[in-house]
Design a protein around this motif. Structure first.
Motif, short mmCIF file in Angstrom:
data_model
loop_
_atom_site.label_atom_id
_atom_site.label_comp_id
_atom_site.label_asym_id
_atom_site.label_seq_id
_atom_site.Cartn_x
_atom_site.Cartn_y
_atom_site.Cartn_z
N UNK A 56 7.90 1.48 4.94
CA UNK A 56 8.99 2.07 4.16
C UNK A 56 8.60 3.49 3.78
N UNK A 57 9.59 4.35 3.57
CA UNK A 57 9.33 5.69 3.07
C UNK A 57 9.33 5.67 1.55
N UNK A 58 8.50 6.50 0.98
CA UNK A 58 8.37 6.59 -0.47
C UNK A 58 9.56 7.35 -1.05
N UNK A 59 10.28 6.73 -1.98
CA UNK A 59 11.47 7.35 -2.55
C UNK A 59 11.13 8.63 -3.32
N UNK B 279 4.83 5.41 2.90
CA UNK B 279 4.24 6.70 3.24
C UNK B 279 5.22 7.81 2.90
N UNK B 280 4.71 9.04 2.94
CA UNK B 280 5.59 10.18 2.80
C UNK B 280 6.30 10.40 4.14
N UNK C 30 0.83 -1.20 0.00
CA UNK C 30 0.00 0.00 0.00
C UNK C 30 0.86 1.25 0.00
N UNK C 31 0.37 2.27 -0.65
CA UNK C 31 0.96 3.60 -0.59
C UNK C 31 -0.07 4.52 0.06
N UNK D 155 -3.45 3.74 -2.05
CA UNK D 155 -3.28 3.12 -3.37
C UNK D 155 -2.54 1.80 -3.24
N UNK D 156 -2.92 0.87 -4.09
CA UNK D 156 -2.24 -0.42 -4.20
C UNK D 156 -1.71 -0.53 -5.63
#
Length: 116
Positions: free
Chosen positions: A103-106, A83-84, A19-20, A38-39
């Motif tokens: 995890x953090x979103x690159x 996530x951000x 998931x985002x 979002x997936x």
């Protein structure tokens, strides 16, 4: 406020392992925090599984939103969440999605680096 119809529930059931979750603050006349979930589907495309709005950007509000998310999706937690760099969102995700790997979103990290 949260929203997920039957199509979004089906998307999450099928593609919800990764998931985002973003927390984008919109400075419109309502000043709401827009939180899309979002997936990634089998075509490597984004599939929206939930959209939520909050009037505040704090850990308690995010925790409530995430708890409502789990209720709507039969308490199925994602295996991975991106996530951000919002610390309140990260705190809420760690608390509610305790089985998920965070995890953090690159993209958000690179965007922050470009501002400096």
């Amino acid at each position: 406020m949260f929203w997920a119809d039957e199509m979004e529930k089906a998307y999450y059931n099928k593609f919800g392992d990764d998931m985002s979750i973003d927390s984008t603050f919109h400075t419109n006349k309502y000043a709401l925090v827009f939180v899309p979930f979002n997936a990634i589907d089998h075509h490597k495309s984004s599939a929206t599984v939930r959209v939520e709005f909050s009037s505040t950007k704090d850990a308690d509000s995010y925790m409530w939103l995430l708890e409502q998310f789990l209720k709507a999706h039969s308490n199925k937690q994602p295996l991975l969440d991106l996530t951000d760099q919002d610390t309140a969102l990260k705190q809420a995700v760690d608390s509610v999605f305790y089985q998920s790997k965070h995890k953090l979103c690159m993209w958000h990290i690179m965007k922050s680096c470009q501002k400096r």
